[in-house]
Motif scaffolding. Structure first.
Motif, short mmCIF file in Angstrom:
data_model
loop_
_atom_site.label_atom_id
_atom_site.label_comp_id
_atom_site.label_asym_id
_atom_site.label_seq_id
_atom_site.Cartn_x
_atom_site.Cartn_y
_atom_site.Cartn_z
N LYS A 101 0.83 -1.21 0.00
CA LYS A 101 0.00 0.00 0.00
C LYS A 101 0.86 1.26 0.00
CE LYS A 101 -3.75 2.32 2.45
NZ LYS A 101 -4.64 2.30 3.64
N ASN A 102 0.64 2.11 -0.99
CA ASN A 102 1.37 3.38 -1.13
C ASN A 102 2.87 3.20 -1.32
OD1 ASN A 102 -1.07 4.80 -0.77
ND2 ASN A 102 -0.82 4.77 1.46
N ALA A 103 3.29 2.05 -1.82
CA ALA A 103 4.72 1.82 -2.06
C ALA A 103 5.18 2.56 -3.31
CB ALA A 103 5.00 0.33 -2.20
N ASP A 104 6.43 3.00 -3.27
CA ASP A 104 7.05 3.64 -4.44
C ASP A 104 7.84 2.62 -5.25
OD1 ASP A 104 6.53 6.60 -3.83
OD2 ASP A 104 7.45 5.88 -1.96
N VAL A 105 8.27 1.56 -4.56
CA VAL A 105 9.08 0.50 -5.18
C VAL A 105 8.55 -0.85 -4.70
CG1 VAL A 105 11.39 -0.46 -5.49
CG2 VAL A 105 11.10 2.01 -5.09
N ILE A 106 8.31 -1.75 -5.64
CA ILE A 106 7.98 -3.13 -5.28
C ILE A 106 9.08 -4.02 -5.84
CG2 ILE A 106 6.38 -5.05 -5.60
CD1 ILE A 106 4.09 -3.11 -5.64
N TYR A 107 9.65 -4.85 -4.98
CA TYR A 107 10.79 -5.68 -5.35
C TYR A 107 10.47 -7.13 -5.02
CZ TYR A 107 15.82 -6.15 -6.43
OH TYR A 107 17.02 -6.45 -7.02
N THR A 108 10.80 -8.03 -5.91
CA THR A 108 10.75 -9.46 -5.62
C THR A 108 11.95 -10.12 -6.24
OG1 THR A 108 9.32 -11.42 -5.59
CG2 THR A 108 9.43 -10.21 -7.66
N ASP A 109 12.22 -11.36 -5.84
CA ASP A 109 13.36 -12.10 -6.34
C ASP A 109 12.89 -13.45 -6.83
OD1 ASP A 109 15.95 -12.64 -6.98
OD2 ASP A 109 16.74 -12.60 -4.94
N GLY A 110 13.66 -14.08 -7.70
CA GLY A 110 13.29 -15.40 -8.20
C GLY A 110 13.42 -16.45 -7.12
N PHE A 111 12.61 -17.49 -7.22
CA PHE A 111 12.70 -18.58 -6.26
C PHE A 111 13.70 -19.61 -6.76
CE2 PHE A 111 8.05 -17.29 -5.97
CZ PHE A 111 8.32 -16.31 -5.02
N PHE A 112 14.92 -19.14 -7.10
CA PHE A 112 15.90 -19.99 -7.75
C PHE A 112 16.50 -21.04 -6.82
CE2 PHE A 112 17.77 -15.88 -6.62
CZ PHE A 112 18.70 -16.26 -5.68
N ASP A 113 16.26 -20.93 -5.52
CA ASP A 113 16.77 -21.94 -4.60
C ASP A 113 15.82 -23.12 -4.48
OD1 ASP A 113 14.91 -20.26 -3.39
OD2 ASP A 113 15.60 -20.78 -1.39
N LEU A 114 14.69 -23.07 -5.20
CA LEU A 114 13.73 -24.16 -5.16
C LEU A 114 13.80 -24.98 -6.43
CD1 LEU A 114 10.56 -22.30 -3.83
CD2 LEU A 114 12.29 -23.50 -2.50
N ASP A 115 13.94 -26.32 -6.30
CA ASP A 115 13.90 -27.14 -7.50
C ASP A 115 12.44 -27.38 -7.89
OD1 ASP A 115 12.86 -29.20 -5.91
OD2 ASP A 115 14.82 -30.11 -5.62
N GLU A 116 12.22 -28.09 -8.99
CA GLU A 116 10.87 -28.25 -9.53
C GLU A 116 9.91 -28.88 -8.53
OE1 GLU A 116 7.93 -27.55 -12.11
OE2 GLU A 116 10.02 -26.93 -12.36
N SER A 117 10.36 -29.92 -7.82
CA SER A 117 9.49 -30.59 -6.85
C SER A 117 9.13 -29.66 -5.70
CB SER A 117 10.16 -31.85 -6.31
OG SER A 117 11.36 -31.53 -5.62
N GLU A 118 10.10 -28.84 -5.27
CA GLU A 118 9.84 -27.89 -4.18
C GLU A 118 8.88 -26.80 -4.63
OE1 GLU A 118 13.67 -27.73 -1.29
OE2 GLU A 118 13.99 -27.00 -3.32
N ARG A 119 9.01 -26.36 -5.87
CA ARG A 119 8.10 -25.34 -6.39
C ARG A 119 6.66 -25.85 -6.37
NH1 ARG A 119 11.92 -24.34 -11.16
NH2 ARG A 119 13.45 -22.96 -10.25
N LEU A 120 6.48 -27.11 -6.76
CA LEU A 120 5.14 -27.69 -6.76
C LEU A 120 4.60 -27.79 -5.34
CD1 LEU A 120 5.63 -30.53 -9.43
CD2 LEU A 120 4.33 -28.40 -9.70
N ALA A 121 5.47 -28.17 -4.41
CA ALA A 121 5.06 -28.31 -3.01
C ALA A 121 4.69 -26.96 -2.40
CB ALA A 121 6.19 -28.96 -2.20
N HIS A 122 5.34 -25.91 -2.86
CA HIS A 122 5.11 -24.57 -2.31
C HIS A 122 4.20 -23.72 -3.20
CE1 HIS A 122 8.08 -24.53 1.03
NE2 HIS A 122 8.72 -25.41 0.29
N ALA A 123 3.61 -24.34 -4.21
CA ALA A 123 2.84 -23.57 -5.20
C ALA A 123 1.78 -22.69 -4.59
CB ALA A 123 2.22 -24.54 -6.21
#
Length: 313
Positions: free
Chosen positions: A225-247
């Motif tokens: 809310k009212n942010a001037d900058v929104i930042y996110t990072d890739g979930f590159f530390d998660l392998d494919e199985s982990e991505r599915l588990a955390h989807a």
């Protein structure tokens, strides 16, 4: 302190660049002003020789196309050269650690050392023993060079740093730790929206709270809310199985057009790359005028030039 009112002195108080936590506000401003000056000189076609005759030794255990390209270009465009030292696999054969390499080569004719590693190293202790400047490119806890570059990009886009609000959304990383500390030292407020099991480093977060307005929540809407900058990072530390588990968990922290609409109308979106489109950010946001990822990437070169030029002179 306002960066726009700061007069640079072309020098730093520390001989190494290890983390944003160790940097004084003045040193951060020195580096940001130097970054701007070097970028302007480059765009004007001026010859830059701040690293003429300098040789930088590099330990790179965490390969990255963008880092290798930006570091090589930064050094060579300023007249210097690089020497890549033993890889992790090569060091295993001789049973040498990063610490061993740094301390044993410190008496060589190198002018500085640049390190990216996930090996456990007490960098402050090592740097104290070394005669040459030591620069941390990336560790498990900190990513100060990228954070400095991003602060410059924010300043370049917004014309100021003080009184801006930055919202970090999603899983936290070494970059989160550095961005939080750097932003609050520059007078920004920071809101972190993240899963409980993917929060910033506790010690880093507590330190950041001593410098300014920093808070954490699982509520993305409240954070942006009212942010001037929104930042996110890739979930590159998660392998494919982990991505599915955390989807399901990750879906709640995706930066979408609806999330951007909660921020200020002229808010910018930042991402460190590589990006998983559709996972941590929608295609719509990536392709919108809010996204300034290409500018971030370009500015890495000038930020690295600033760090090296002030430390190796």
């Amino acid at each position: 302190m306002d960066i726009n009112l700061y007069t640079p002195h072309e020098k730093l108080t520390r001989k190494s660049f290890l983390s944003m936590d160790e940097q004084t506000v003045e040193d951060i401003f020195e580096l940001l002003k130097k970054t701007r000056m070097l970028k302007r000189q480059t765009k004007a076609g001026e010859v830059i020789d701040t690293l003429q005759g300098k040789v930088l030794a590099v330990v790179n255990d965490l390969p990255s196309v963008r880092t290798k390209a930006s570091l090589s270009l930064a050094v060579k465009k300023c007249g210097g050269s690089l020497v890549y030292l033993a890889t992790r696999e090569e060091r295993k054969k001789s049973c040498e650690s990063v610490t061993d390499i740094l301390l044993s080569l410190d008496n060589f004719a190198f002018d500085g050392f640049f390190v990216r590693t996930d090996e456990k190293v007490n960098f402050p202790a090592v740097a104290q023993k070394m005669k040459r400047p030591l620069i941390c490119g990336l560790t498990q806890i900190t990513n100060p060079c990228q954070a400095l570059s991003d602060l410059y990009t924010i300043w370049e886009k917004k014309g100021k740093l003080a009184d801006l609000k930055l919202a970090w959304v999603g899983r936290c990383s070494a970059l989160t730790n550095s961005v939080i500390i750097g932003a609050v030292k520059c007078g920004m407020s920071v809101a972190v929206a993240c899963p409980k099991d993917a929060a910033p480093d506790t010690e880093v977060f507590n330190t950041a709270m001593q410098y300014g307005d920093v808070w954490m929540t699982e509520d993305v809407a409240a954070a942006v809310k009212n942010a001037d900058v929104i930042y996110t990072d890739g979930f590159f530390d998660l392998d494919e199985s982990e991505r599915l588990a955390h989807a399901k968990e990750l879906e709640a922290f995706k930066v979408t057009e609806e999330v951007m609409a909660l921020a200020n109308e002229d808010a910018i979106f930042m991402h460190n790359l590589p990006v998983y489109a559709g996972l941590e950010v929608s295609e719509g946001v990536l392709n919108s005028p809010h996204a300034i990822i290409n500018e971030q990437t370009e500015n890495r070169v000038y930020a690295l030039q600033a760090i090296l030029s002030l430390l190796l002179k």
